[in-house]
Scaffold this motif. Structure first.
Motif, mmCIF file in Angstrom:
data_model
loop_
_atom_site.group_PDB
_atom_site.id
_atom_site.type_symbol
_atom_site.label_atom_id
_atom_site.label_comp_id
_atom_site.label_asym_id
_atom_site.label_seq_id
_atom_site.Cartn_x
_atom_site.Cartn_y
_atom_site.Cartn_z
ATOM 1 N N LEU A 77 0.817 -1.204 0.105
ATOM 2 C CA LEU A 77 0.045 -0.057 -0.082
ATOM 3 C C LEU A 77 0.960 1.405 0.118
ATOM 4 O O LEU A 77 0.451 2.136 -0.757
ATOM 5 N N TYR A 78 1.985 1.235 0.703
ATOM 6 C CA TYR A 78 2.697 2.406 1.012
ATOM 7 C C TYR A 78 3.657 2.544 -0.322
ATOM 8 O O TYR A 78 3.797 3.706 -0.391
ATOM 9 N N ALA A 79 3.909 1.368 -0.957
ATOM 10 C CA ALA A 79 4.823 1.490 -1.966
ATOM 11 C C ALA A 79 4.036 2.138 -3.335
ATOM 12 O O ALA A 79 4.686 2.182 -4.337
ATOM 13 N N CYS A 80 2.872 1.890 -3.249
ATOM 14 C CA CYS A 80 2.042 2.008 -4.451
ATOM 15 C C CYS A 80 1.758 3.166 -5.199
ATOM 16 O O CYS A 80 1.140 4.256 -4.476
#
Lengths: 387, 471
Positions: A77-80
């Motif tokens: 989620l945070y890397a997306c």
């Protein structure tokens, strides 16, 4: 009304053509994974994305499998680059969590009891209240007839051993059967092929080490924000291994009882007490840690409708452990029967709700990891890597 | 007054900020975007082209400085600066330990990218994960970060930086690094640069921006207006043919259409216009944006048959699909008869060969204009698929002329305290063309140099020869 009829007709015709209706949550996962499959940046985080790349389309069975393979570490989620506020609004952990809950309901045995997943916290509170009341009534009877006679840690003076063994054995047996029937349906929905010993050992390693709460790089998973932390993994280890030690304690005690004629209470330095005490401590630290993390987590990375279920479950585990240790401390005291009754009530609630609550996640997760370990040993029919 | 002001919030800006802070300077970083959109184009990147002698953690084999340089020379057709290019190449061989120290993690090549397993180190989770790690590390080191802080202009005196002007006021600093990207998301500027074509169209009106919506080139324009020495053409950019339904901004990687080399590409008139099988797709995908930009309406259609399925990265949107080519032409809205003739001509020209998508195989056309030189298989197995593509701009190459110190120049005179890095100077090395992972290599190398230099000047520790610290 006519619209509803039309919808039903369309549904029937699609079913007739062999197309399986997808739920809204499944459709959302399918939409998202179509985007992920064209991007693939997250492949290194966990098993979900490599499994995704073996597919070009995401039908109900694929989505259900991937949903249970996801450990919700939320690194993706945070890397997306497509996560909200991007118009693609890609949120893999949340979308998979929503499907995961549906799968528990869908696979539950017997099927009507799947509904219990929707009101899980209420169920656990209610059952705890009922079982504790019943056990307390049981010991009230005992108090009235044995007051002042001293029972020095003799649990079976209150509830005969055979009664307890039969009662808990029957409930536990039922729960194991229900879980088995559920996971069997999950397995058969998209069977990955023959189970090999290598696949089993890989799945065992992945589960027992919680490999996929490591984030792929070993730095851990996310909770409040993009920072990685190993605390969720550690607290889960405390919980799981604490639970296993408690289970070990009970098993050893059962063997002592039936095969060696050694009856409880056991000395403080006996194997059952040592295992139970260590396990109990783990089962307090773990659940409390998980509860704190759960309360602090970023709601975007979870399906908040399942918070009550998760929290009720971890609270129940902690209460089993706290009352168990309380019982150990108080086992020679006047209040022992009360501690025992409360403890037994929580344990009974746990056994009753095993197939219809958060406990089931472990069973489906292990099954999904085994599916993955089998599937990845087959050559993929897709060869996009060849260019 | 802060020592070093860094303007920009992507990879290069962060490298500069962290290096400057590590050198002992106080650092303020201004990111024009809000926090949730921070990181510029870096969030869409995925790897770093790395020179290396011998296998490393995630890199196979050896990729020498010379081979790297030759690859770069080829893709830019010689429009590059060898000195600066080799500096960036050498930096790429040593910077990864530093990146890892600041939380960047690498992973084995992604599926579908095996061709890059020797040359490119992939960021675990992609560029946004890298950006997150750098922001976290920068904050921990004490770099002050301000979001929603676009800079409108720089105040200069004789080519030296005095202050940055923002909507809320003036920010002074001893030195400044500008790393605020190209102008790809400034649609008016693109229109002005691309102008009107012979058909009376404004081609850039049909462009999509693959990258961030925040690269408006405000600072670039301001510096050009103040007479900064520039480099590169305003129409030169990294341009890919992407799905026509991609969003106007931030479409990123997933909007790529990767089946070009497996079929044919026709324009709005139903005619082919370029050799789809010229070279391996990863080496050619970055030229198709420009090719499509020259076609009428700036659109084209990648057409495949069922034999191609499963051989390319699955597209993000479903394509047109039809059992007959006639039906497909209708869906595509191209002249049916011309399209069918194009297919007939192509199919008749296809020579039997041994199809192998992993090598430059011998399946080619004979007597066809333009030829398809590899992977030419007949388009005859339904259902047929078509994907409409448009030019997608990743980033523009027009930038500031610089040197090995990442200095900015005015009329050939070096500014003593203004430095540049990232897309704003990539044009020094990329006169045209592109090869995977070179943007991040340049951004990282020059971000690190700019940050170090800016800190040294601010702290009065001028190092005159960059070669000492970076060779």
């Amino acid at each position: 009304m006519t619209q509803e009829l039309k919808k039903l007709t369309e549904q029937a015709s699609r079913l007739g053509q062999g197309q399986i209706e997808m739920t809204a949550a499944e459709t959302e996962v399918s939409r998202i994974l179509q985007i992920c499959n064209a991007c693939r940046y997250c492949e290194g985080f966990c098993a979900v994305f490599p499994a995704m790349t073996r597919r070009l389309e995401f039908k109900s069975a694929d989505v259900n499998y991937l949903a249970n393979l996801c450990h919700q570490c939320s690194a993706c989620l945070y890397a997306c680059q497509y996560a909200p506020p991007h118009e693609f609004s890609v949120n893999v952990p949340q979308a998979l969590a929503k499907v995961r809950k549906e799968t528990y309901i869908h696979y539950a045995w017997p099927k009507p009891l799947g509904k219990l997943y929707q009101r899980n916290a209420t169920l656990i509170s209610l059952l705890s209240a009922i079982t504790i009341t019943l056990f307390l009534l049981g010991c009230l009877n005992f108090y009235s007839s044995n007051m002042g006679q001293g029972w020095a840690g003799n649990f079976y003076a209150i509830y005969p051993h055979n009664t307890l063994a039969l009662l808990f054995g029957a409930v536990f047996g039922y729960s194991i059967l229900a879980l088995f029937m559920g996971v069997k349906r999950f397995w058969e929905e998209a069977a990955p092929g023959l189970i090999s010993s290598r696949a089993i050992s890989e799945a065992a390693y992945d589960s027992l080490s919680l490999k996929y709460l490591g984030g792929g790089h070993g730095d851990g998973c996310n909770n409040e924000d993009d920072e990685f932390s190993l605390w969720r993994k550690y607290f889960h280890h405390f919980t799981f291994y604490g639970f296993m030690l408690c289970l070990g304690s009970t098993s050893v005690a059962t063997i002592y009882h039936y095969f060696f004629n050694l009856e409880a209470p056991y000395p403080l330095l006996s194997l059952p007490v040592i295992l139970g005490t260590l396990g109990g401590i783990g089962l307090i630290i773990g659940p409390i840690g998980l509860l704190v993390l759960n309360l602090k987590k970023n709601p975007l990375q979870a399906d908040v409708s399942q918070d009550a279920m998760s929290r009720a479950f971890i609270l129940l585990l902690a209460l089993i452990s706290i009352t168990g240790l309380g019982l150990l401390i108080e086992r020679d005291g006047e209040l022992m029967p009360i501690w025992l009754s409360i403890h037994l009530g929580f344990v009974m609630t746990f056994f009753l709700t095993m197939p219809y609550g958060k406990f089931a996640h472990g069973i489906y997760r292990v099954a999904a990891l085994l599916k993955n370990a089998i599937e990845k040993r087959h050559t993929s029919r897709i060869s996009v890597g060849s260019d | 007054m802060v020592d070093v002001l860094v303007i920009g919030g992507g990879n290069s800006a962060l490298c500069a900020a962290i290096m400057a802070r590590e050198a002992g300077a106080s650092v303020l970083l201004l990111e024009s975007a809000p926090k949730e959109w921070r990181g510029g184009n870096s969030v869409h990147t995925r790897n770093l082209r790395c020179m290396h002698e011998g296998p490393q953690d995630v890199l196979l084999g050896t990729y020498s400085e010379d081979e790297y340089w030759q690859d770069l020379y080829k893709v830019t057709a010689g429009k590059t600066d060898e000195h600066l290019a080799r500096l960036a190449i050498r930096e790429s061989s040593t910077c990864r330990a530093w990146m890892m120290k600041h939380g960047v993690r690498f992973q084995a090549p992604l599926s579908g990218t095996l061709h890059l397993s020797r040359t490119n180190a992939f960021f675990m989770g992609g560029g946004k994960a890298l950006v997150n790690a750098y922001y976290r590390s920068a904050e921990k080191l004490g770099v002050e970060i301000r979001y929603n802080s676009p800079v409108e202009s720089l105040e200069l005196k004789d080519g030296d930086f005095v202050a940055a002007h923002t909507q809320t006021g003036k920010i002074e600093a001893k030195t400044c690094v500008v790393a605020s990207g190209g102008f790809e998301s400034n649609l008016e500027w693109l229109r002005e640069a691309w102008g009107q074509n012979e058909r009376g169209e404004y081609p850039s009106d049909n462009f999509l921006i693959r990258g961030t919506q925040f690269n408006k080139g405000v600072l670039l324009k301001n510096l050009l207006d103040q007479g900064v020495d520039s480099i590169g053409e305003p129409t030169q950019a990294h341009m890919v043919a992407i799905d026509a339904r991609a969003p106007l901004y931030d479409g990123g990687i997933c909007t790529r259409i990767d089946c070009v080399s497996l079929g044919i590409v026709v324009n709005r008139d139903g005619e082919r216009f370029y050799d789809e099988g010229e070279d391996c797709w990863p080496k050619r995908y970055a030229i198709w944006g420009r090719l499509v930009a020259k076609q009428p309406g700036q659109v084209a259609y990648s057409v495949i048959d069922s034999k191609a399925l499963g051989r390319f990265m699955p597209p993000v949107f479903p394509g047109n699909k039809a059992d007959t080519l006639e039906e497909l032409a209708k869906q595509m809205n191209v002249p049916v008869e011309t399209f069918l003739q194009t297919i007939r001509d192509y199919n008749q020209a296809c020579q039997a060969g041994k199809f192998d998508h992993t090598t430059l195989d011998d399946c080619h056309t004979l007597g066809l204009q333009p030829a398809k030189t590899h992977w030419a298989l007949r388009i005859d197995e339904g259902p047929f698929y078509a994907y409409m593509v448009k030019p997608g701009v990743t980033f523009t190459y027009l930038g500031l002329k610089t040197d090995q110190n990442a200095s900015v120049f005015f009329d050939g005179k070096r500014s003593t305290n203004l430095f540049v890095s990232g897309e704003m100077m990539a044009g020094n090395i990329l006169g045209q063309g592109y090869t995977a992972g070179i943007g991040m290599a340049i951004g990282t190398a020059f971000g690190r140099i700019a940050g170090t230099q800016a800190a040294h000047v601010a702290l009065d520790q001028v190092t005159h020869s960059i070669e000492k610290s970076y060779s």
